[in-house]
Design a protein around this motif. Structure first.
Motif, mmCIF file in Angstrom:
data_model
loop_
_atom_site.group_PDB
_atom_site.id
_atom_site.type_symbol
_atom_site.label_atom_id
_atom_site.label_comp_id
_atom_site.label_asym_id
_atom_site.label_seq_id
_atom_site.Cartn_x
_atom_site.Cartn_y
_atom_site.Cartn_z
ATOM 1 N N LEU A 53 0.841 -1.193 0.000
ATOM 2 C CA LEU A 53 0.000 0.000 0.000
ATOM 3 C C LEU A 53 0.875 1.241 0.000
ATOM 4 C CD1 LEU A 53 -2.840 1.199 0.088
ATOM 5 C CD2 LEU A 53 -2.785 1.013 2.589
ATOM 6 N N LEU A 54 0.633 2.138 -0.948
ATOM 7 C CA LEU A 54 1.468 3.325 -1.120
ATOM 8 C C LEU A 54 0.768 4.611 -0.721
ATOM 9 C CD1 LEU A 54 2.937 2.521 -4.661
ATOM 10 C CD2 LEU A 54 3.863 1.887 -2.427
ATOM 11 N N LEU A 55 -0.526 4.685 -0.924
ATOM 12 C CA LEU A 55 -1.234 5.955 -0.730
ATOM 13 C C LEU A 55 -2.715 5.687 -0.550
ATOM 14 C CD1 LEU A 55 -0.956 9.135 -0.872
ATOM 15 C CD2 LEU A 55 -1.617 8.912 -3.279
ATOM 16 N N VAL A 56 -3.354 6.519 0.279
ATOM 17 C CA VAL A 56 -4.806 6.469 0.463
ATOM 18 C C VAL A 56 -5.357 7.873 0.273
ATOM 19 C CG1 VAL A 56 -6.706 5.984 2.053
ATOM 20 C CG2 VAL A 56 -4.651 4.541 2.084
ATOM 21 N N GLN A 57 -6.429 7.980 -0.501
ATOM 22 C CA GLN A 57 -7.124 9.254 -0.681
ATOM 23 C C GLN A 57 -8.606 9.022 -0.449
ATOM 24 O OE1 GLN A 57 -5.154 11.973 -3.836
ATOM 25 N NE2 GLN A 57 -5.158 9.980 -4.802
ATOM 26 N N ALA A 58 -9.233 9.911 0.313
ATOM 27 C CA ALA A 58 -10.658 9.790 0.612
ATOM 28 C C ALA A 58 -11.351 11.111 0.324
ATOM 29 C CB ALA A 58 -10.877 9.378 2.069
ATOM 30 N N PHE A 147 -0.830 0.790 7.997
ATOM 31 C CA PHE A 147 -0.275 1.735 7.031
ATOM 32 C C PHE A 147 0.005 3.091 7.662
ATOM 33 C CE2 PHE A 147 -1.122 4.860 3.520
ATOM 34 C CZ PHE A 147 0.023 4.600 2.791
ATOM 35 N N LEU A 148 -0.914 3.566 8.482
ATOM 36 C CA LEU A 148 -0.760 4.863 9.136
ATOM 37 C C LEU A 148 -0.282 4.679 10.565
ATOM 38 C CD1 LEU A 148 -4.114 6.499 7.938
ATOM 39 C CD2 LEU A 148 -1.826 6.914 6.992
ATOM 40 N N SER A 149 0.325 5.703 11.109
ATOM 41 C CA SER A 149 0.771 5.670 12.496
ATOM 42 C C SER A 149 -0.441 5.717 13.425
ATOM 43 C CB SER A 149 1.691 6.852 12.795
ATOM 44 O OG SER A 149 2.848 6.818 11.973
ATOM 45 N N PRO A 150 -0.379 5.002 14.542
ATOM 46 C CA PRO A 150 -1.522 5.023 15.469
ATOM 47 C C PRO A 150 -1.741 6.371 16.124
ATOM 48 C CG PRO A 150 0.319 3.775 16.386
ATOM 49 C CD PRO A 150 0.675 4.064 14.967
ATOM 50 N N ASP A 151 -0.685 7.177 16.228
ATOM 51 C CA ASP A 151 -0.802 8.533 16.749
ATOM 52 C C ASP A 151 -0.625 9.534 15.615
ATOM 53 O OD1 ASP A 151 -1.157 7.616 19.352
ATOM 54 O OD2 ASP A 151 1.009 7.540 19.707
ATOM 55 N N PHE A 152 -1.274 10.682 15.732
ATOM 56 C CA PHE A 152 -1.259 11.667 14.653
ATOM 57 C C PHE A 152 0.147 12.172 14.364
ATOM 58 C CE2 PHE A 152 -1.337 16.121 13.274
ATOM 59 C CZ PHE A 152 -2.038 15.981 12.077
ATOM 60 N N LYS A 153 0.495 12.170 13.085
ATOM 61 C CA LYS A 153 1.748 12.750 12.614
ATOM 62 C C LYS A 153 1.423 13.642 11.423
ATOM 63 C CE LYS A 153 4.828 9.023 14.126
ATOM 64 N NZ LYS A 153 5.844 8.013 13.714
ATOM 65 N N ALA A 154 1.720 14.921 11.557
ATOM 66 C CA ALA A 154 1.314 15.883 10.537
ATOM 67 C C ALA A 154 1.878 15.554 9.167
ATOM 68 C CB ALA A 154 1.745 17.294 10.961
ATOM 69 N N VAL A 469 -22.112 11.605 4.705
ATOM 70 C CA VAL A 469 -20.768 11.013 4.813
ATOM 71 C C VAL A 469 -20.506 9.959 3.745
ATOM 72 C CG1 VAL A 469 -20.426 11.518 7.260
ATOM 73 C CG2 VAL A 469 -21.364 9.306 6.630
ATOM 74 N N SER A 470 -21.261 9.985 2.647
ATOM 75 C CA SER A 470 -20.923 9.135 1.510
ATOM 76 C C SER A 470 -19.490 9.424 1.097
ATOM 77 C CB SER A 470 -21.893 9.411 0.361
ATOM 78 O OG SER A 470 -21.670 8.519 -0.705
ATOM 79 N N ASN A 471 -18.748 8.387 0.686
ATOM 80 C CA ASN A 471 -17.318 8.581 0.470
ATOM 81 C C ASN A 471 -16.780 7.696 -0.635
ATOM 82 O OD1 ASN A 471 -16.240 5.992 2.088
ATOM 83 N ND2 ASN A 471 -17.898 6.947 3.249
ATOM 84 N N VAL A 472 -15.754 8.209 -1.287
ATOM 85 C CA VAL A 472 -14.983 7.456 -2.273
ATOM 86 C C VAL A 472 -13.554 7.366 -1.753
ATOM 87 C CG1 VAL A 472 -14.100 7.385 -4.637
ATOM 88 C CG2 VAL A 472 -16.422 8.231 -4.197
ATOM 89 N N VAL A 473 -13.036 6.145 -1.630
ATOM 90 C CA VAL A 473 -11.676 5.919 -1.142
ATOM 91 C C VAL A 473 -10.860 5.271 -2.253
ATOM 92 C CG1 VAL A 473 -10.238 4.708 0.550
ATOM 93 C CG2 VAL A 473 -12.415 5.719 1.255
ATOM 94 N N LEU A 474 -9.694 5.845 -2.521
ATOM 95 C CA LEU A 474 -8.772 5.315 -3.524
ATOM 96 C C LEU A 474 -7.525 4.820 -2.813
ATOM 97 C CD1 LEU A 474 -9.007 8.202 -6.162
ATOM 98 C CD2 LEU A 474 -10.357 6.097 -6.090
ATOM 99 N N GLU A 475 -7.279 3.515 -2.872
ATOM 100 C CA GLU A 475 -6.075 2.925 -2.304
ATOM 101 C C GLU A 475 -5.104 2.608 -3.432
ATOM 102 O OE1 GLU A 475 -8.478 0.428 1.205
ATOM 103 O OE2 GLU A 475 -7.258 -0.616 -0.300
ATOM 104 N N LEU A 476 -3.935 3.173 -3.392
ATOM 105 C CA LEU A 476 -2.917 2.907 -4.410
ATOM 106 C C LEU A 476 -1.984 1.820 -3.894
ATOM 107 C CD1 LEU A 476 -1.563 3.688 -7.145
ATOM 108 C CD2 LEU A 476 -0.093 5.209 -5.798
ATOM 109 N N TRP A 477 -1.824 0.768 -4.692
ATOM 110 C CA TRP A 477 -0.979 -0.368 -4.328
ATOM 111 C C TRP A 477 0.086 -0.583 -5.406
ATOM 112 C CZ3 TRP A 477 -1.936 -3.603 0.046
ATOM 113 C CH2 TRP A 477 -3.104 -3.302 0.758
ATOM 114 N N GLY A 478 1.283 -0.971 -4.974
ATOM 115 C CA GLY A 478 2.361 -1.331 -5.898
ATOM 116 C C GLY A 478 2.877 -2.707 -5.547
#
Length: 541
Positions: A53-58, A147-154, A469-478
């Motif tokens: 997993l490289l990137l997530v966009q929502a 994929f993401l850190s459990p604590d917020f990282k800007a 809160v309808s949503n489109v999520v794009l997961e980029l995988w390599g």
């Protein structure tokens, strides 16, 4: 054996049988639930095996809100709204210079409704919906995929909202559900990009694109003319109007859906003659009309294919372009990083020049070369980064609307926090323009007028109104272990989810999978750079 004994045996038999039925039902429902959620909760068995997993966009619509107008059922009381507890957000103008103030929230003076809420205001239930979406993102991308850190990282996130209070408050809820630690009392405000309405990319109207207004007016007239000539549409409108004690002349499917959907979301009693089945029919009628205006498709026979694409391009073209650019850059980052770590992972500019930064650094594989180029363009970049220097003057004490900060302040403590977050000194001047890794997560908080054209551009036009809160999520995988540095991205795939479920696209595979190349080809006719968007909209530089 006495009759009484027979009776006791029969009762025991019936009780045992009922227990078996209850247990079997529970097991069946559990198995069915697991089968339904399997594509999202079994990371190794959802088609991602061997992929990275490289990137997530929502991109998501705001949560439940009050009606935008008090036309129907005006005595309904709307009282469940107001400030919410959660993260603090600080708005910044992504198109601004060093002296530009944050863009203003444009609906703070909306008319009051009976009960005390304002028209179009996010409700308490809407905020809970937003937190639920954030918690789903946390479960998916922290708990399941790590994929993401459990604590917020800007540095892991890039955030954007429109300058309408309910989208900012929704983003606040999503982030609070995603990273609860960021909602601590002493946590600094989180920077969020926005723009003045003239530069908005998440919806389109005359203020955002002057040449779009006449096209929308033309489509609206064509929809009205079609309805006026359709005997079924006339009869059905009369039937619904009579059932709800309205006049046919005053019936607007879009406005009627707006208030019924808000009532249902708040658990309010529906008006006499209405029920949820009717509300669903109204939602279908509404999207059949509004969708034909803001997200036209050739099958509606109002406009030829090229003009349908143009309407969407003039509306959200820059948003679609940004989604593709982000994925292309993430794929390039993966390829170049596998060549000894010398590749650039995007010197991202938060604010004005973001798109130009992507173009400037694309294809540069050597960090030293990038740094040299940065020094040559230092003066220009400092102008582009003006909002960072402005924010160093202070983020404390700025006024707040639904948890969204959008003004200036005098204290420098919060500004120093943000300056350090972006690698700056306390005076707000950058000793060296930082090279920042590309965010792992992009969040875009928008509207139904964002989701509807996005879905049409994806080739999956909606048949009913997108819910709150309808949503489109794009997961980029390599592919793991690949990355020859040719930057073709042949191994890059995107998993597309709509409302947390895989969305099968034309040319895609089961489970919502589609190659990035095919997705880009699908979106290309609808996408536009900001420069091309301005030209097509008739905006003079």
């Amino acid at each position: 054996m006495t009759l009484e004994m027979h009776r006791r045996h029969l009762v025991r038999y019936i009780c045992a049988l009922l227990c078996v039925i209850v247990v079997a039902s529970l097991l069946f429902n559990r198995e069915r639930s697991q089968q339904t959620s399997a594509p999202l909760h079994l990371a190794g068995q959802d088609g991602s095996h061997g992929k990275e997993l490289l990137l997530v966009q929502a991109v998501f619509r705001h949560g439940a809100r009050t009606p935008l107008a008090n036309i129907y059922f005006p005595d309904t009381k709307w009282s469940h709204c107001g400030p919410n507890e959660g993260v603090k957000l600080a708005l910044h103008d992504e198109n601004g210079g060093k002296s530009s103030p944050p863009p203003p929230i444009i609906d703070t003076d909306s008319p009051l409704l009976p009960g005390g809420c304002r028209q179009g205001e996010l409700t308490k239930n809407g905020y809970v919906m937003a937190k639920d979406l954030g918690q789903w993102l946390r479960t998916r991308f922290i708990g399941e995929l790590g994929f993401l850190s459990p604590d917020f990282k800007a540095e892991e996130v890039s955030l954007r909202t429109t300058c309408i209070a309910r989208t900012g408050a929704t983003l606040q809820g999503v982030l609070t559900g995603l990273w609860p630690d960021a909602a601590a009392f002493d946590a600094p405000p989180i920077p969020v990009n926005a723009s003045r309405e003239a530069y908005e990319i998440e919806y389109g109207k005359n203020q955002t694109c002057p040449l779009l207004g006449p096209k929308l007016a033309l489509l609206q007239a064509k929809v009205a003319d079609r309805d006026a000539k359709d005997p079924y549409a006339i009869a059905y409108a009369a039937k619904v109007a009579k059932r709800l004690h309205l006049t046919t002349a005053a019936l607007s499917w879009v406005r009627l859906h707006d208030v019924l959907a808000a009532m249902i979301a708040e658990g309010l009693p529906l008006p006499d003659g209405a029920d949820e089945k009717l509300a669903k029919e109204v939602a279908d009628q509404a999207i059949a009309r509004e969708g034909a205006i803001i997200a036209p498709i050739p099958e509606q026979k109002f406009l030829p294919k090229e003009e349908c694409q143009q309407v969407i391009r003039m509306s959200i073209g820059p948003l679609l372009q940004r989604l593709i650019d982000n994925m292309r850059q993430a794929g390039h980052a993966q390829a170049t990083s596998k060549q000894g770590g010398r590749g650039l992972l995007l010197a991202k500019q938060d604010g004005q020049g973001e798109e130009e930064a992507r173009q400037r650094y694309r294809g540069l594989d050597d960090v030293d070369e990038v740094q040299q180029q940065q020094q040559e363009q230092q003066q220009q970049q400092q102008q582009q980064q003006g909002w960072l220097r402005r924010s160093a003057s202070g983020l404390e004490g700025i006024h707040q609307i639904d948890g969204v900060h959008h003004g200036g302040g005098s204290s420098s403590r919060g500004g120093r926090r943000l300056a350090r977050m972006f690698g700056q000194g306390e005076e707000g001047q950058s000793d060296k323009e930082p090279i920042r890794r590309q965010p792992k997560l992009y969040l875009f908080s928008g509207h139904d007028s964002t989701i509807t054209p996005v879905m049409a551009a994806l080739g999956a036009p909606l048949s009913s109104w997108p819910p709150f809160v309808s949503n489109v999520v794009l997961e980029l995988w390599g592919s793991k272990g690949k990355g020859d540095g040719d930057n073709k991205g042949d191994d890059l795939e995107v998993r597309v989810l709509f409302d947390q479920q895989p969305l099968h696209l034309r040319g895609g595979q089961k489970g919502g999978w589609i190659s990035l190349a095919d997705l880009e080809a699908q979106l290309k006719p609808y996408s536009a750079t900001m420069q091309h968007h301005k030209a097509e909209c008739g905006i003079v530089p």
